[in-house]
Design a protein around this motif. Structure first.
Motif: not given
Length: 156
Positions: A126-138
């Motif tokens: 899940x990325x914010x508008x600037x493509x910073x990772x908000x959630x990383x689910x592996x």
């Protein structure tokens, strides 16, 4: 996964072909919150379940300001069949050389039926508008995964 993409990291850029054979760049998706999911293979039972669950939640996710992108190692022709067969309207991107998978740490060692193998690691970002990772689910499961995403983005 030692160097796993994690919360707070900036997601890598990419240029990939979509299910229509059109070149798509990460830059065209920036500026909107984005959910990117990596799945092992189009038209397999688990991947179909996950993709269709995203399809069923797409309008709610769009209303909440999120766009969807699915990425697999499948070629565009197979993605076109998958998209048509299951009425998937969001972009399905082809990464046959697994370059983008690797950059997102969605390819590598995983357990499959008790054995360690190299392969696609079902993952969602899940990325914010600037493509910073908000959630990383592996290592997510296909079934029930989209319900978890809906909760994480505040829909349920």
């Amino acid at each position: 996964m030692i160097n796993s993409l994690k919360k707070g990291d900036t997601a890598p850029g990419f240029t990939l072909l979509d299910q229509h054979g059109k070149e798509r760049q990460a830059a065209e998706f920036k500026g909107k919150k984005t959910i990117i999911f990596f799945y092992p293979a189009a038209m397999t039972p688990g991947c179909t379940k996950e993709a269709c669950d995203f399809r069923e939640s797409e309008s709610a996710l769009l209303a909440a300001g999120y766009q969807l992108i699915g990425i697999s190692k499948d070629l565009p022709q197979k993605l076109a069949k998958f998209s048509e067969r299951d009425s998937l309207e969001y972009p399905l991107l082809s990464d046959p050389e697994l370059i983008v998978h690797s950059e997102f740490n969605a390819y590598g060692e995983k357990k499959l039926y008790g054995k360690i193998v190299q392969g696609v690691i079902r993952s969602t970002f899940i990325l914010d508008e600037n493509w910073v990772v908000v959630e990383a689910l592996h290592n997510v499961k296909a079934t029930g995964h989209v319900a978890r995403i809906r909760k994480l983005v505040g829909l349920d």
